[in-house]
Design an enzyme around this catalytic site. Structure first.
Site, PDB file in Angstrom:
ATOM      1  N   ASP A 197       0.794  -1.224   0.000  1.00  0.00           N
ATOM      2  CA  ASP A 197       0.000   0.000   0.000  1.00  0.00           C
ATOM      3  C   ASP A 197       0.831   1.280   0.000  1.00  0.00           C
ATOM      4  O   ASP A 197       1.990   1.298   0.434  1.00  0.00           O
ATOM      5  CB  ASP A 197      -0.906   0.029   1.232  1.00  0.00           C
ATOM      6  CG  ASP A 197      -2.128  -0.848   1.082  1.00  0.00           C
ATOM      7  OD1 ASP A 197      -2.135  -1.696   0.172  1.00  0.00           O
ATOM      8  OD2 ASP A 197      -3.070  -0.697   1.890  1.00  0.00           O
ATOM      9  N   HIS A 224       3.358  -2.440   3.273  1.00  0.00           N
ATOM     10  CA  HIS A 224       3.440  -1.090   2.718  1.00  0.00           C
ATOM     11  C   HIS A 224       4.788  -0.858   2.054  1.00  0.00           C
ATOM     12  O   HIS A 224       5.823  -1.268   2.580  1.00  0.00           O
ATOM     13  CB  HIS A 224       3.234  -0.036   3.819  1.00  0.00           C
ATOM     14  CG  HIS A 224       1.862  -0.019   4.394  1.00  0.00           C
ATOM     15  ND1 HIS A 224       1.405  -0.986   5.280  1.00  0.00           N
ATOM     16  CD2 HIS A 224       0.822   0.842   4.211  1.00  0.00           C
ATOM     17  CE1 HIS A 224       0.144  -0.721   5.615  1.00  0.00           C
ATOM     18  NE2 HIS A 224      -0.225   0.389   4.985  1.00  0.00           N
TER      19      HIS A 224
END
Length: 291
Positions: free
Chosen positions: A112, A259
């Site tokens: 992400d 992430h």
């Protein structure tokens, strides 16, 4: 030309006699016809131009190209160019996807908040090292800022996911029109940055889905994407803790959340560097989420 000289001599004689003889008039008409004919023949032979006014050699080019017979339309109105069919988004479910498409002993790795100029390239290098395909959930303006990274993601066989424009984790409390702008504006940014690649998924920031946001995403070809494994790397709890959480939560068919953007992701990168070989040792394969 010889004809021009002759024309001049009889014109002088004609004007001097002012049409006194019919024979002279007949002679003038005949001579004029001959002169015009000779002049036309000379122009046609020396210029090589075709009657249509096209550039010399145009006909030879057409013949050399062997244009199919049906391509020419010498009679009647020219055929209109066929209209391209409008782009229809693929039909996808509006239910949130939490599992891999293959099921079984597989996981779907998702990343992400990128792309990030430092951590996305390093993450891509790591994925290539372990022959892993992942899904990158991109922030629209980040994709717009780093289109080369978006193109690299696509070129290396990974999938794209829309992660909104502003990463507003309170989107579920905002008007539907606001949610729509956040989703669709980001989709356009990502598609443009990628060169037109499909955006397969939509992940709400912080998981702030609503029935409307899921409907909007699905109507535009993006399956809402959740997760099962969340090692909390966004909290920067240290790479060892992140790795431990990831390993403890892993189960067959799970979507895993990591992430590669949103700030310093050195801990996330180090945890992923330990997690990927562990998954291989445990017999896990990699697949994309259900789309």
């Amino acid at each position: 030309m010889t004809s021009t000289v002759k024309t001049g001599s009889w014109e002088q004689e004609l004007h001097s006699k002012r049409g006194s003889r019919p024979a002279v008039v007949a002679m003038a008409a005949a001579a004029g016809t001959v002169a015009v004919g000779l002049l036309t023949a000379f122009i046609g032979t020396s210029s090589g131009a075709v009657a249509s006014g096209r550039h010399p050699g145009w006909e030879e080019s057409v013949r050399a190209a062997r244009v199919p017979q049906q391509a020419a339309a010498p009679h009647g109105k020219p055929k209109a160019a066929p209209h391209s069919a409008p782009k229809v988004p693929p039909k996808v479910s509006r239910t949130i996807s939490h599992h891999t498409a293959k099921g079984g002993r597989t996981v779907a790795l998702t990343l992400d908040d990128g792309p990030h100029p430092e951590w996305t390239p390093k993450t891509l290098d790591l994925l290539r090292q372990y022959h892993v395909k992942a899904t990158f959930c991109l922030i629209g303006p980040n994709a717009q800022r780093y289109p080369d990274l978006v193109k690299r993601i696509v070129a290396e066989g990974h999938r794209l996911c829309d992660h909104s424009v502003d990463h507003d984790t309170g989107m579920d409390h905002k008007p539907v029109a606001y949610q729509k702008r956040q989703i669709l504006d980001a989709q356009k940014m990502i598609e443009k940055a990628s060169g037109g690649a499909r955006v397969h998924y939509y992940r709400a920031p912080g998981g702030a889905f609503t029935p409307d946001s899921r409907r909007i995403a699905a109507a535009h070809g993006m399956r809402p994407l959740g997760w099962i494994v969340d090692p909390g790397d966004w909290q920067r709890s240290g790479s060892e803790e992140i790795t431990r959480q990831a390993e403890e939560q892993t189960k067959d068919g799970a979507v895993v959340l990591f992430h590669d953007g949103g700030g310093d992701r050195s801990e996330s990168y180090e945890a992923l560097r330990q997690y990927l070989p562990w998954l291989k040792e445990q017999g896990y394969g990699f697949a994309f989420p259900k789309a």
